[in-house]
Design a protein around this motif. Structure first.
Motif: not given
Ligand code: MN
Ligand code: MN
Lengths: 268, 235, 235, 235, 268, 235, 235, 235
Positions: F105-124
């Motif tokens: 869930r946290l990985a999802f939330l981090a990925a979502f924030v990063v996407y919302l910020e600059n529309e890129t795929l978060v890296t591991r």
């Protein structure tokens, strides 16, 4: 468009009129189903209590009293079945079958248990159905209904289906197993052997039917097999144990056993 | 002891008796299954026939397609007549599951034909007559009210498709007529108290059909297409 | 457009052809099902026959019961012969599920008869011969090795019941013979590397049979019953 | 006693022999699994390649993408050839479950390429040829008809996506062609009498694809987009 | 030994006397449970019917009439809940909770649905419980009980548990979704947006609770999410569709919408 | 006898020692559970915060919401730091099940924030950094690759919801950007050879998200909405 | 756009990298599975060897059987040594499920051998040494305490069988010794606070073993068999 | 409009309110669990103490063991007193599942002590007093009648073990006394109408205990052992 549509809710519309009929039909069907479920639950509870009562037969002095009491309870259950028959008057019983099948199965279990204790035999489907003949009025005397039904529109019958009969008999075997173990614990050495013979017959009967019966039967087969195993084990133990009786005691044991049997037979 | 031997007989006998009953039951079901397969075949044929109304070219041919469908329904009636011979009529609900599915499909097809013919809601009596069965259980093999309603709901979803395709085919007035029709149906269904069963689920789908048709009507109306006399429709 | 019309033809044709194929397949399955039903009926009859060995009176009749079972197996062979005609032999595994269950039951019954007759473990060859089928897949309708093993395991659990009931019937030496037999069987199975499948699960049940029979032998032994010459049921 | 000892030998021997058989079977399955993994890898590569047709830029590249896919299918054929060497051909149905899934995916990919190339329905023969296998079971490793149909149905759902995306890409005529094609397919499937199995379930999904595509055609039509000569690829 | 044992069935034995007490205690507990199950089934059915009735609000001219009728049905349901309260007088309600929880959940669903239609807000647990105050006699006027409970032993209350409240609200979302889709189909364009906002709040509320709630809630979460998705999709469609309104029609549409709203507001 | 007494001692001692071990283990698990509960609480708070982006009014507030989420992630890092102190790092997989769910869930939330910020795929690496943990197992408490992928897939389904709601909020260009992003993600996943596990099942859901988003892009495109300059929510 | 293209690259790269990781993981698991299969084979061989103690003739051969078992354990140690090379030791719990089953069986076999040799309870150290692994996790591939306890409980049920069979074989004193031993074990386990897990369930079975053995002692005692000097026992 | 804003508040508030309730509930459960663990620990200690009565040497020590057990019950009362402080007394059944298991064990232990002391059936009042709780729900934390009965049934099965072991220990009169006691208990239970629940299942087990004890009495009586004055019993 919204205004136009409101017109369609117009109660004078033929469609609406038709659906009002459907509404009534569905509601009354659903209500009937619900009433049947309630009766069925009552039947289940009362039948279970009759079964518990019958297990008391083993260790009370007055077995006949218990049997009479159980018979009385089952009379009450039959009155309830009469209510089902009343609800089903003129209906296709399979339409509401799911509503009352649990209760009927439990009744079959109870009535066949009573029958076995009295007669040491399997009650037949006909015998069960013969007692489910009712007078039209709810307050009619159920005792009378066991006799030849008087002709005329006043008579109502209820037919247990073969599947419900089978399922009830399958459950009966569990009660018979309990009866057997209870008998051994109470020093009765004949009943277990009788029961193992009887249970084996029922088991062989179910094997013969195999998977051609209703699905629920196959599910109960495993329990049936376990019950038979327990009864066979009990007989085995009796036998092994009996093998150690010192010669001088044999007559003794034999005597007391005969007495016991006589008492019981006299009672039935 | 003697009693015991007697009862031994009766257990075996009893199971033979029950087994006889079960065998007979299986035979009946086998017979029913075969007739039902034929009914399904005929139902698929009628459906294929009526599907052509969704084609652009199909709108003009509605009357002739309906006529042909009516002919195929006579096959249905023959097959229904055969089905009735397969089991005692008072045990309808014992075998209900076998034909429930196809009966709902056939009710749909009958309702659809009647709608295409004169844009009215078929009555339960009409469906029963088209299929050659009864309305009232007491009279014989009948159409259960829930199966009738299921058939009507299948038609509703077919009509939402028809609304879409009639616009594609250039018939801009049909959607409004369908909309009125389906709204009346919706009002009817709102009167019912359904259990949480397949019918309820199907009825929930009706709301989407109503919504879809409403959208088509909206699309047509904001473009002012509904008012101009159209050429594609036939009514 | 033209291309389209051409393909329309061919699509219908193709699907008609495929329907022919599917129909044929369904017919084959229907045929198989019927023969399998008959096989099940015969298997149930043999089972009912052999189950009488658990009756106190049944022990003396073992030879005659086995003889009768042998007769019924000739019906099995006839039905098996019919089954083979219902589908091409190389499609055995395509329809395997249809007869797998009954074949395991029949393997059990054959193994049980052979055990009752001379207290040895049936071979796969013997079972195949009794059922009128092949051992080697290449030669025709055969007995899959896993089905053979399943049948043997069903017999093991029947033998634990037999050990119990033979004591009840006054035969005190049989349990020891059964115990030796079942131990041998257990060692045999321990040579196998079974997957985590239904067979493995069935095999896990074997250890309960082994234990049960050992307890019977124990009961007989501690009371010195095994030593006294028995007549094979004295009640 | 002696007999017993003799049989003890043979029991061990029998089980050793059986273990040999079981080991061989497990080895075959292991081999098959490995080849199937490679097939899945290739299938995923072809899919990635073909997915680009859904991109706005992808419509012009359809021919080149198809050509590349054709090349990758030669890898499939090589892997299929390897798969065939792993087990005796008449045991196809024994191991069917291992490759069933990937075979359906490959059938879909072959059907999709053929559709993209000339907008026709692939035949079973063509799929078999593209995958390097047989149509007729008797001739060798073949394409089961149900797997072929499953592949076709996967394509149908891919086409409903394509209809949507072609509009996005500005190609307004493709949806109508897809609609005609899919209607034909639907009629074809209606000729089939499917059992209640996974295939039937998949087929039930087809009607959603049909409806979705009709709605796309509707959207295009009500906005008058279909009529204007489009540049995005009209064949 | 057999004779000796029969003595123990002697009814004068202390053990037997104790067990007779247990028998009564267990039977009366079981009977009460059974009566509660039956009342619960009635509550479920009547609540469901009230919900169906409320869905008719959309397309009948006289919404208030429907609301009144639903209110009347729920009055009946409350009387039934009063019967439960009567049965539970002096009991630990959690002892019989499983018997009546389905009915209570359905009642929460119905009453919160009615509340939403009237007030466009979520009824609180307190508001629900405030109406479950009963006079001691079964025939007391349930209307009066909504007011400040008169002091004295005559007052009975029933407390819906937070878990049942949550589960009822979770089911409410399904009905709200149906209401939304129905509204779109009937040309009402405000209700869907209102509903999507409201449903999103409930959804976020359940997300906030997460897996700390009862197990059954987690199971219903998936359905809740689906319902929200359907409502969001409906709003999306309305929005996309509305984007194409030709400029000259905008006023028109706006007008008729306002009229529509006024009518509705007036009715409530 | 004496030996026996000796062993009696040692048995008690041994079990006492083992109980010490088991207690310690249970204490560790209890400690972990408590920290995980706190992490879940924080995760739910971040989720509630980010879900407001689906509100019509929420689109303008994305930057501020992301900033607040970033703050809450510092709480996550503190809790993670605490979690690490609860058990020896090399026993990560022993207790994995305890935090697996919340970590995804946290990985999802981090990925979502990063996407919302600059529309890129978060890296591991980024996720690990946001959560205050390691990428490489050898370095300490790390983010298992499968948990990272699960988090990314949860985000994909959240994005399909976002595409829908952004249109409702009047932002017509976002869906196209989401569509491109999700297609890229889909291609990425197609490079993976997933086992038949929960991750595979989750991945199968991705294609529905892809399709859903394509349909949104379609709706926007056919109405020419994407072209007109939008203000980011006009209602 | 540019940013997008950049990320497209990195997405592919990222997923390729991840695929490498997943492949490696699958290879490790495959390797482990193979070694574990060999261990299972050896475990079955040791079991077959030790099973002979239940035979009447087997009691005298206990010492020689134990010696042979000791030899087979050296094969176990070799295979264990191989297993350790297949994965990094700190990931023990990641792959635990693969060998947990066989490790419990081996712990049982080691405990059984030790019991047969000198009628004492094996220590965790002894089992670890016999299997060639560690006791303490920090030192390397170790024997998890729960797996050790599971092995001991399997032995308890084997001992109840042994008590039965030793009486059959005429050794009347062994049951009493077993009874004392098992009571001690039971007391030991009562010191543990077990979770509701498989181990707890297995422990619940222990009381049946205790009871069974007590009944054997009872049978021996009431018949006065325990007092007479027996010839079958060896201690 | 305004109403809407108000309600928005209330939804969030409402969920906060409920969440508060749920958190409190979890805390209560956590507290209860801890006390219950301590109770289980004490129960195991009492059990270990009382288990010694099954030892040959244990029979003479019964009075002293009972005295010690009585002391340990004072710890139980302290822990019970603590348990009562953890939740509102009228919500007993809300948390019933947490202590049901241990309460049944404790009722068993109390009943066993009372039986060992004076060979009578403990009353519900006595158990309640020993555990420091109430009989009547209205008065506070009480002993549910079903839990009391379950405890009595556990004792019954312990007594069947005791009958067996007392013979082993040379006390031949105790079995007959146990037999009388257990038969009276059986008569009592026959009066009850049980549901198909765990208690019913446990009660079914009572029949086997009665049977087992009957067998012991039989064994003793056919050997004429019951009549001779025994030395091992204390009554
Ligand atoms: Mn029963
Ligand atoms: Mn609902």
């Amino acid at each position: 468009a919204a205004q136009e549509r409101d017109v369609h809710a117009n109660p004078s519309s033929a469609v609406i009129a038709a659906f009002k009929v459907f509404q009534q039909e569905l509601d009354s069907r659903h209500d009937k189903y619900e009433r049947l479920v309630k009766i069925s639950r009552d039947i289940t509870i009362e039948s279970k209590r009759a079964i518990f009562l019958l297990h008391r037969v083993i260790n009370v002095p007055n077995a006949e009293g218990v049997l009479k009491e159980a018979e009385g309870k089952l009379d009450g259950v039959r009155q309830k079945i009469g209510q089902i028959a009343e609800e089903l008057r003129g209906e296709d019983i399979y339409q509401f079958h799911r509503a009352f099948t649990p209760g009927i199965q439990e009744y079959v279990e109870a009535v066949s248990f009573l029958h076995y204790i009295r007669h040491r035999s399997l009650i037949s489907l006909e015998e069960i159905n013969a007692r489910l003949v009712f007078m039209n009025t709810e307050n009619s005397d159920p005792k009378g209904s066991a006799e030849a039904p008087p002709s005329g529109a006043l008579v109502l019958t209820f037919q247990v289906t073969p599947a419900d009969y089978l399922l009830g008999v399958a459950d009966l075997t569990g009660e018979l197993m309990r009866l057997c173990i209870g008998s051994v614990g109470n020093g009765d050495i004949d009943t277990p052997f009788q029961l193992s013979q009887f249970l084996r017959q029922i088991h062989d009967g179910f094997s013969y039917i195999g998977n051609t019966g209703p699905y629920e039967v196959s599910k109960k087969l495993h329990t049936l097999r376990q019950s038979l195993g327990k009864v066979e084990d009990a007989c085995y133990t009796l036998r092994v144990r009996g093998s150690e009786i010192p010669k001088h005691m044999l007559a003794d044991v034999f005597c007391s056993r005969t007495t016991h049997m006589d008492t019981e037979e006299g009672v039935v | 002891m003697k009693g015991n031997r007697r009862s031994e007989m009766s257990v075996t006998e009893m199971f033979s008796y029950i087994q006889g009953f079960l065998s007979a039951d299986q035979d009946v079901r086998e017979d029913i299954r075969k007739v039902v397969q034929n009914l399904e075949q005929t139902a698929r044929e009628i459906l294929t026939l009526l599907q052509s109304v969704h084609q652009p070219s199909g709108f003009k041919e509605i009357p002739s397609k309906c006529a042909k469908a009516r002919e195929l329904f006579s096959t249905v009636r023959t097959q229904m007549a055969e089905l009735k011979t397969k089991f005692p009529v008072e045990q309808y609900y014992r075998f209900h599951e076998h034909w429930r599915f196809v009966l709902q499909r056939l009710a749909f097809l009958a309702a659809f034909v009647v709608y295409l013919e004169n844009e009215t809601l078929v009555t339960r009596e009409e469906v029963a007559q088209i299929l050659g069965i009864e309305v009232v259980r007491e009279k014989g093999f009948h159409l259960d009210v829930e199966d009738f309603l299921a058939g009507v709901l299948i038609m509703a979803s077919e009509l939402s498709r028809l609304a879409v395709n009639s616009v594609t085919a250039g018939d801009y007035s049909r959607p409004l007529r369908i909309s009125n029709f389906i709204n009346e149906l919706d009002s009817g269904f709102r009167l019912l108290n359904l259990k949480n069963d397949p019918l309820r689920k199907r009825y929930d789908g009706l709301k989407y059909d109503v919504k879809k048709i409403e959208e088509v009507v909206y699309d047509v109306s904001i473009r002012g297409l509904a008012k101009e006399p159209e050429s594609g429709g036939d009514k």
